[in-house]
Scaffold this motif. Structure first.
Motif, PDB file in Angstrom:
ATOM      1  N   THR A  17       1.342   6.503  -6.978  1.00 15.44           N
ATOM      2  CA  THR A  17       0.219   7.392  -7.306  1.00 15.44           C
ATOM      3  C   THR A  17       0.623   8.854  -7.183  1.00 15.44           C
ATOM      4  O   THR A  17       0.271   9.684  -8.032  1.00 15.44           O
ATOM      5  CB  THR A  17      -0.981   7.104  -6.391  1.00 15.44           C
ATOM      6  N   ASP A  18       1.379   9.178  -6.123  1.00 20.94           N
ATOM      7  CA  ASP A  18       1.836  10.559  -5.936  1.00 20.94           C
ATOM      8  C   ASP A  18       2.740  10.989  -7.083  1.00 20.94           C
ATOM      9  O   ASP A  18       2.661  12.139  -7.560  1.00 20.94           O
ATOM     10  CB  ASP A  18       2.577  10.694  -4.604  1.00 20.94           C
TER      11      ASP A  18
ATOM     12  N   ASP B 103       0.570  11.610 -10.174  1.00 22.54           N
ATOM     13  CA  ASP B 103      -0.149  12.884 -10.046  1.00 22.54           C
ATOM     14  C   ASP B 103       0.788  14.066 -10.306  1.00 22.54           C
ATOM     15  O   ASP B 103       0.408  15.041 -10.970  1.00 22.54           O
ATOM     16  CB  ASP B 103      -0.764  13.011  -8.650  1.00 22.54           C
TER      17      ASP B 103
ATOM     18  N   ASN C  57       0.826  -1.208   0.000  1.00 22.06           N
ATOM     19  CA  ASN C  57       0.000   0.000   0.000  1.00 22.06           C
ATOM     20  C   ASN C  57       0.861   1.260   0.000  1.00 22.06           C
ATOM     21  O   ASN C  57       0.550   2.245  -0.677  1.00 22.06           O
ATOM     22  CB  ASN C  57      -0.936   0.002   1.211  1.00 22.06           C
ATOM     23  N   ASP C  58       1.951   1.232   0.778  1.00 21.61           N
ATOM     24  CA  ASP C  58       2.856   2.380   0.808  1.00 21.61           C
ATOM     25  C   ASP C  58       3.489   2.611  -0.558  1.00 21.61           C
ATOM     26  O   ASP C  58       3.624   3.751  -1.019  1.00 21.61           O
ATOM     27  CB  ASP C  58       3.947   2.169   1.866  1.00 21.61           C
TER      28      ASP C  58
ATOM     29  N   SER D 153       0.915   3.989  -2.964  1.00 22.42           N
ATOM     30  CA  SER D 153       0.647   5.391  -2.649  1.00 22.42           C
ATOM     31  C   SER D 153       1.744   6.295  -3.201  1.00 22.42           C
ATOM     32  O   SER D 153       1.473   7.364  -3.751  1.00 22.42           O
ATOM     33  CB  SER D 153       0.524   5.572  -1.132  1.00 22.42           C
TER      34      SER D 153
END
Length: 233
Positions: free
Chosen positions: A82-83, A86, A75-76, A79
């Protein structure tokens, strides 16, 4: 014999879902490991000496905590990815500031042209999934009435942009500082269909929100995602 699977109450302690832990927030991976080892040691100390835990049971319990820890690390990582995505999209979006783009929409803006003493119109476009034998373009006024029509002829699949000359069916010019709409009809043989209509917009800025970077297209149109851009002019 001890159960090879940790019970729900034990998992609740490991995951910090008791009432006391709910007020302190989620546990980190290291805290989960420490808590699990404490529970495992306690279980070993209090096991029945005549029926000790078997190696397979201990392996099963260790596998559970490794799974929990692995999911947390995954999950880390997701994340962080994803950052980065973005941030990359925001950087791409800023490069479009000040440029014209074609996005889904059907509006045509009409302004005055000083060079030709006439009118100038913003481009319109179409996104075709397949080739058409002809494309009919109907220009509509504020009440939805057709004020002019023209055809483009055959078009291949893909994105195409073109301009309306701003002339009405009677030869007069369209009103300046006005907004008209375009209705497109794709023609293939005896069949017709409505393809995706595109309109022109000027990128004024970038808005960073919960859904990622969005392009600010001014007061006339809602912000759109970078993925909505079909053509850059």
């Amino acid at each position: 014999m001890s159960s090879p699977v940790i019970g729900s109450s034990t998992l609740a302690n490991i995951n910090g879902t008791t009432a006391s832990s709910a007020t302190t927030g989620a546990d980190s991976g290291s805290e989960l490991n420490d808590r699990f080892m404490t529970l495992l040691v306690t279980q070993l100390k209090n096991q029945d000496p005549t029926s000790p835990m078997e190696n397979s049971d201990m392996t099963a319990q260790l596998a559970q905590i490794n799974t929990v820890s692995g999911i947390e690390k995954l999950n880390d990582s997701l994340s962080a990815i994803t950052d980065q995505i973005d941030a990359g999209q925001a950087l791409q979006a800023t490069a479009l500031i000040g440029q014209g783009v074609m996005v889904p929409g059907n509006e045509i803006l009409v302004g005055a042209s000083e060079e030709s003493n006439g009118v100038v119109t913003t481009p319109i476009g179409v996104e075709l999934d397949s080739a058409v034998e002809d494309l009919r373009v109907d220009i509509r006024g504020a009440s939805g009435e057709i004020i002019d029509s023209f055809s483009t002829g055959p078009l291949a699949a893909g994105v195409h942009s073109f301009t309306w000359d701003g002339k009405l069916a009677d030869g007069s010019s369209a009103a300046t500082n006005s907004t008209y709409t375009a209705s497109l009809t794709g023609i293939v043989g005896d069949e017709t269909y409505a393809p995706t209509t595109l309109n022109y917009a000027l990128v004024n800025g970038v808005i960073q929100g919960a859904n990622g970077a969005q392009l600010d297209l001014g007061y006339a149109q809602d912000p759109v995602a970078l993925s909505e851009v079909r053509q850059i002019l």
